[in-house]
Design an enzyme around this catalytic site. Structure first.
Site, PDB file in Angstrom:
ATOM      1  N   ARG A 118      13.576  36.406  20.585  1.00 42.27           N
ATOM      2  CA  ARG A 118      14.158  35.061  20.374  1.00 42.27           C
ATOM      3  C   ARG A 118      14.173  34.641  18.914  1.00 42.27           C
ATOM      4  NH1 ARG A 118      11.194  34.050  25.212  1.00 42.27           N
ATOM      5  NH2 ARG A 118      12.630  34.292  26.950  1.00 42.27           N
ATOM      6  N   LYS A 140      26.539  32.576  10.518  1.00 38.44           N
ATOM      7  CA  LYS A 140      27.320  33.024  11.680  1.00 38.44           C
ATOM      8  C   LYS A 140      27.029  34.494  11.878  1.00 38.44           C
ATOM      9  CE  LYS A 140      31.275  29.960  12.029  1.00 38.44           C
ATOM     10  NZ  LYS A 140      32.750  29.861  11.950  1.00 38.44           N
ATOM     11  N   GLU A 182      39.304  35.932   1.208  1.00 41.93           N
ATOM     12  CA  GLU A 182      38.392  34.810   1.531  1.00 41.93           C
ATOM     13  C   GLU A 182      38.139  33.960   0.287  1.00 41.93           C
ATOM     14  OE1 GLU A 182      37.796  34.198   4.634  1.00 41.93           O
ATOM     15  OE2 GLU A 182      37.178  35.967   5.780  1.00 41.93           O
ATOM     16  N   LYS A 224      31.196  27.367  -0.020  1.00 44.16           N
ATOM     17  CA  LYS A 224      30.734  27.678   1.339  1.00 44.16           C
ATOM     18  C   LYS A 224      29.439  26.946   1.654  1.00 44.16           C
ATOM     19  CE  LYS A 224      30.284  30.488   5.139  1.00 44.16           C
ATOM     20  NZ  LYS A 224      30.673  31.682   5.843  1.00 44.16           N
ATOM     21  N   GLU A 234      29.611  23.936  13.067  1.00 39.04           N
ATOM     22  CA  GLU A 234      31.066  23.810  13.223  1.00 39.04           C
ATOM     23  C   GLU A 234      31.490  22.787  14.285  1.00 39.04           C
ATOM     24  OE1 GLU A 234      33.200  27.509  12.527  1.00 39.04           O
ATOM     25  OE2 GLU A 234      34.744  26.819  13.908  1.00 39.04           O
ATOM     26  N   ARG A 238      33.424  22.546   9.056  1.00 38.30           N
ATOM     27  CA  ARG A 238      33.254  24.011   8.926  1.00 38.30           C
ATOM     28  C   ARG A 238      34.453  24.770   9.492  1.00 38.30           C
ATOM     29  NH1 ARG A 238      27.903  27.855   9.475  1.00 38.30           N
ATOM     30  NH2 ARG A 238      29.022  29.759   8.930  1.00 38.30           N
ATOM     31  N   ASN A 242      38.113  28.510   8.698  1.00 36.00           N
ATOM     32  CA  ASN A 242      38.881  29.404   9.561  1.00 36.00           C
ATOM     33  C   ASN A 242      40.367  29.389   9.261  1.00 36.00           C
ATOM     34  OD1 ASN A 242      37.436  30.913  11.639  1.00 36.00           O
ATOM     35  ND2 ASN A 242      36.508  28.903  12.010  1.00 36.00           N
ATOM     36  N   HIS A 245      42.549  32.308  10.191  1.00 34.39           N
ATOM     37  CA  HIS A 245      41.747  33.229  10.996  1.00 34.39           C
ATOM     38  C   HIS A 245      42.233  33.353  12.440  1.00 34.39           C
ATOM     39  CE1 HIS A 245      39.182  33.271   7.525  1.00 34.39           C
ATOM     40  NE2 HIS A 245      38.235  33.970   8.109  1.00 34.39           N
ATOM     41  N   HIS A 249      42.606  36.900  13.445  1.00 33.35           N
ATOM     42  CA  HIS A 249      41.827  37.525  14.522  1.00 33.35           C
ATOM     43  C   HIS A 249      42.762  38.129  15.569  1.00 33.35           C
ATOM     44  CE1 HIS A 249      37.921  35.014  13.673  1.00 33.35           C
ATOM     45  NE2 HIS A 249      38.099  35.995  12.820  1.00 33.35           N
ATOM     46  N   HIS A 262      39.510  42.915   7.879  1.00 34.73           N
ATOM     47  CA  HIS A 262      39.436  41.489   8.187  1.00 34.73           C
ATOM     48  C   HIS A 262      40.169  40.664   7.116  1.00 34.73           C
ATOM     49  CE1 HIS A 262      37.855  37.675   9.605  1.00 34.73           C
ATOM     50  NE2 HIS A 262      37.362  37.438   8.398  1.00 34.73           N
TER      51      HIS A 262
HETATM   52  P1  NAD Z   1      32.688  45.957   6.247  1.00 35.76           P
HETATM   53  O1  NAD Z   1      31.354  45.455   6.506  1.00 35.76           O
HETATM   54  O2  NAD Z   1      33.335  46.835   7.263  1.00 35.76           O
HETATM   55  O3  NAD Z   1      32.675  46.720   4.842  1.00 35.76           O
HETATM   56  C1  NAD Z   1      33.863  47.269   4.365  1.00 35.76           C
HETATM   57  C2  NAD Z   1      33.712  48.757   4.008  1.00 35.76           C
HETATM   58  O4  NAD Z   1      33.094  48.880   2.734  1.00 35.76           O
HETATM   59  C3  NAD Z   1      32.880  49.559   4.968  1.00 35.76           C
HETATM   60  O5  NAD Z   1      33.449  50.835   5.098  1.00 35.76           O
HETATM   61  C4  NAD Z   1      31.546  49.653   4.265  1.00 35.76           C
HETATM   62  O6  NAD Z   1      30.796  50.772   4.659  1.00 35.76           O
HETATM   63  C5  NAD Z   1      31.975  49.775   2.826  1.00 35.76           C
HETATM   64  N1  NAD Z   1      31.030  49.291   1.839  1.00 35.76           N
HETATM   65  C6  NAD Z   1      30.245  48.198   1.913  1.00 35.76           C
HETATM   66  N2  NAD Z   1      29.629  47.992   0.746  1.00 35.76           N
HETATM   67  C7  NAD Z   1      30.006  48.973  -0.072  1.00 35.76           C
HETATM   68  C8  NAD Z   1      29.713  49.289  -1.425  1.00 35.76           C
HETATM   69  N3  NAD Z   1      28.949  48.503  -2.179  1.00 35.76           N
HETATM   70  N4  NAD Z   1      30.262  50.399  -1.956  1.00 35.76           N
HETATM   71  C9  NAD Z   1      31.087  51.182  -1.227  1.00 35.76           C
HETATM   72  N5  NAD Z   1      31.436  50.918   0.056  1.00 35.76           N
HETATM   73  C10 NAD Z   1      30.881  49.828   0.605  1.00 35.76           C
HETATM   74  O7  NAD Z   1      33.731  44.778   5.987  1.00 35.76           O
HETATM   75  P2  NAD Z   1      33.604  43.368   5.239  1.00 35.76           P
HETATM   76  O8  NAD Z   1      34.951  43.102   4.718  1.00 35.76           O
HETATM   77  O9  NAD Z   1      32.457  43.327   4.324  1.00 35.76           O
HETATM   78  O10 NAD Z   1      33.278  42.370   6.432  1.00 35.76           O
HETATM   79  C11 NAD Z   1      34.188  42.135   7.462  1.00 35.76           C
HETATM   80  C12 NAD Z   1      33.435  41.602   8.656  1.00 35.76           C
HETATM   81  O11 NAD Z   1      32.818  40.367   8.298  1.00 35.76           O
HETATM   82  C13 NAD Z   1      34.307  41.310   9.850  1.00 35.76           C
HETATM   83  O12 NAD Z   1      33.689  41.804  11.007  1.00 35.76           O
HETATM   84  C14 NAD Z   1      34.374  39.806   9.893  1.00 35.76           C
HETATM   85  O13 NAD Z   1      34.558  39.306  11.183  1.00 35.76           O
HETATM   86  C15 NAD Z   1      33.044  39.424   9.336  1.00 35.76           C
HETATM   87  N6  NAD Z   1      32.993  38.087   8.739  1.00 35.76           N
HETATM   88  C16 NAD Z   1      31.978  37.284   9.105  1.00 35.76           C
HETATM   89  C17 NAD Z   1      31.860  36.034   8.536  1.00 35.76           C
HETATM   90  C18 NAD Z   1      30.686  35.173   8.881  1.00 35.76           C
HETATM   91  O14 NAD Z   1      30.701  34.010   8.509  1.00 35.76           O
HETATM   92  N7  NAD Z   1      29.681  35.702   9.528  1.00 35.76           N
HETATM   93  C19 NAD Z   1      32.795  35.613   7.590  1.00 35.76           C
HETATM   94  C20 NAD Z   1      33.820  36.461   7.243  1.00 35.76           C
HETATM   95  C21 NAD Z   1      33.918  37.708   7.819  1.00 35.76           C
HETATM   96  N1  GLY Z   2      33.629  32.414   7.852  1.00 33.04           N
HETATM   97  C1  GLY Z   2      33.701  31.203   8.591  1.00 33.04           C
HETATM   98  C2  GLY Z   2      32.436  30.451   8.637  1.00 33.04           C
HETATM   99  O1  GLY Z   2      31.418  30.859   8.129  1.00 33.04           O
HETATM  100  O2  GLY Z   2      32.416  29.396   9.196  1.00 33.04           O
END
Ligand code: NAD
Ligand code: GLY
Length: 360
Positions: A118, A140, A182, A224, A234, A238, A242, A245, A249, A262
């Site tokens: 938890r 998130k 972003e 942010k 949200e 917040r 999006n 998005h 999505h 993404h």
């Molecule tokens: P990702 O985590 O897939 O990373 C992108 C690629 O880069 C991967 O192949 C990874 O292995 C590689 N990589 C990472 N760091 C590296 C580095 N320093 N050097 C070389 N390669 C590296 O993608 P992302 O764009 O970082 O994240 C996308 C994800 O984030 C999606 O699933 C999206 O839904 C999520 N997201 C979440 C939030 C949130 O608020 N939680 C906000 C925006 C996006």
């Molecule tokens: N990336 C959207 C949020 O954090 O709310």
């Protein structure tokens, strides 16, 4: 090093932004409360940065989980691998989980931390531009479902975020551009000055000018952190984060997770949201042009995939956390620098954007 604070009362935490942070053992250690530490990363990042982290953790009892790399692995099945390790290593409630990676690892690691017994402490070490400016901040966490992106998850804040700009040196150009989607978002939703700065400095960002990148990361995190402090779960503002998005999505789910990054899907979705905002009479042609031009200059796609027709888009967009009573609700733009809260739009107007956007 710059330190920003996400102000959430007793759950407040710092975001450290700078160069060489992964070499500062003390920085990480001050956010680890007990001996047991689990580092979650993936097979691409592990050979690059895991040793640095492990060096900082000498004296702790450290386990690692190295997941396969890709959005298609952001599932409950792979979060279960994290639980397997936590349980088989007999990790207790005072353990700390470190998520070392991009948004996929951050979202999965954070979700595992939220659920294990938890809730155990976790630290975000974001290694992509996207994760440094967005996903590591704000709590998130979660995974995808075949029927909808990020539909299973929890709000769960980290103890700290360590954004070391040096790790971006190994990121490929396509991923850097995805992160810029972003970054541009913040300018569009609430920071017109930043949008104008981006118009002038996009080339410096693409050539990885350190100063320009540091400024963009910091300004994005300031934006942010402010929104998250105001509306952690949200219920209001917040949702503006999006922008683009709901369309984005739909593209990610509809095309299969991983086909579009993404950030790429968000870039296209934001252009669609801009087009719809023009049809609502809020943006003018020049605004929409400026938005599309900036995304193109950031080397991001701006046109939706031809495989998704309007009906399929609408079907996919019907699975979204902003929807209420089955009504699709979208974030649109009143101006560059001012987003709406979620609004319902008549289906005919949405169809016009889906059918004609950028093909007129
Ligand atoms: P990702 O985590 O897939 O990373 C992108 C690629 O880069 C991967 O192949 C990874 O292995 C590689 N990589 C990472 N760091 C590296 C580095 N320093 N050097 C070389 N390669 C590296 O993608 P992302 O764009 O970082 O994240 C996308 C994800 O984030 C999606 O699933 C999206 O839904 C999520 N997201 C979440 C939030 C949130 O608020 N939680 C906000 C925006 C996006
Ligand atoms: N990336 C959207 C949020 O954090 O709310």
């Amino acid at each position: 090093m710059k330190t920003l604070q996400v102000q959430l009362g007793e759950r407040s935490y710092p975001i450290y932004i700078g160069s060489g942070l992964l070499d500062q053992a003390g920085l990480l250690a001050q956010h680890i409360k007990s001996k047991q530490v689990l580092v979650v990363t993936n097979e691409t990042i592990a050979p690059l940065y895991l040793d640095k982290i492990l060096k900082n953790l000498a004296g702790y009892s450290v386990e690692t989980v190295i997941l396969p790399d890709g959005e298609q692995f952001k599932t409950l099945d792979f979060v279960n691998k994290i639980f397997d390790k936590l349980l088989s290593s007999k990790f207790s409630r005072n353990a700390t989980l470190i998520a070392l990676g991009g948004g996929v690892i951050g979202d999965m690691g954070g979700f595992a931390a939220a659920c294990y017994q938890r809730g155990i402490a976790f630290v975000q070490i974001p290694t992509t531009l996207l994760a440094q400016v967005d996903s590591s901040v704000g709590g998130k966490t979660g995974v995808n479902h075949p029927l909808g992106k990020n539909m299973i998850g929890a709000f769960y804040q980290p103890q700290a975020v360590l954004a070391d700009a040096d790790v971006l040196d190994t990121l490929d150009d396509r991923q850097l551009s995805a992160g810029l989607a972003e970054v541009i978002k913040y300018g569009l939703i609430s920071d017109v000055e930043f949008f104008e700065w981006l118009e002038l400095n996009i080339d410096a960002l693409l050539t990885r000018d350190k100063q320009a990148l540091a400024f963009a990361i910091e300004r994005s995190c300031i934006n942010k952190a402010q929104v998250v402090a105001e509306d952690e779960t949200e219920t209001g503002v917040r949702a503006t984060l999006n922008l683009g998005h709901t369309f984005g999505h739909a593209i990610e789910t509809g095309m299969g997770y991983g086909a579009y990054l993404h950030g790429e899907a968000v870039a296209i979705g934001t252009c669609q949201a801009a087009d719809l905002s023009r049809r609502k009479g809020w943006l003018n042609d020049n605004d929409v042009d400026r938005i599309i031009t900036l995304f193109k200059k950031a080397r991001l796609p701006v046109l939706p995939p031809e495989e998704l027709d309007a009906d399929r888009f609408i079907e996919l967009m019907a699975v979204d956390k902003k929807n209420v009573d089955g009504q699709i609700r979208l974030i649109l733009l009143k101006h560059i620098g001012e987003a709406t809260l979620p609004v319902s739009v008549p289906r005919e107007l949405l169809e016009l954007t889906l059918k004609h956007y950028a093909r007129e």
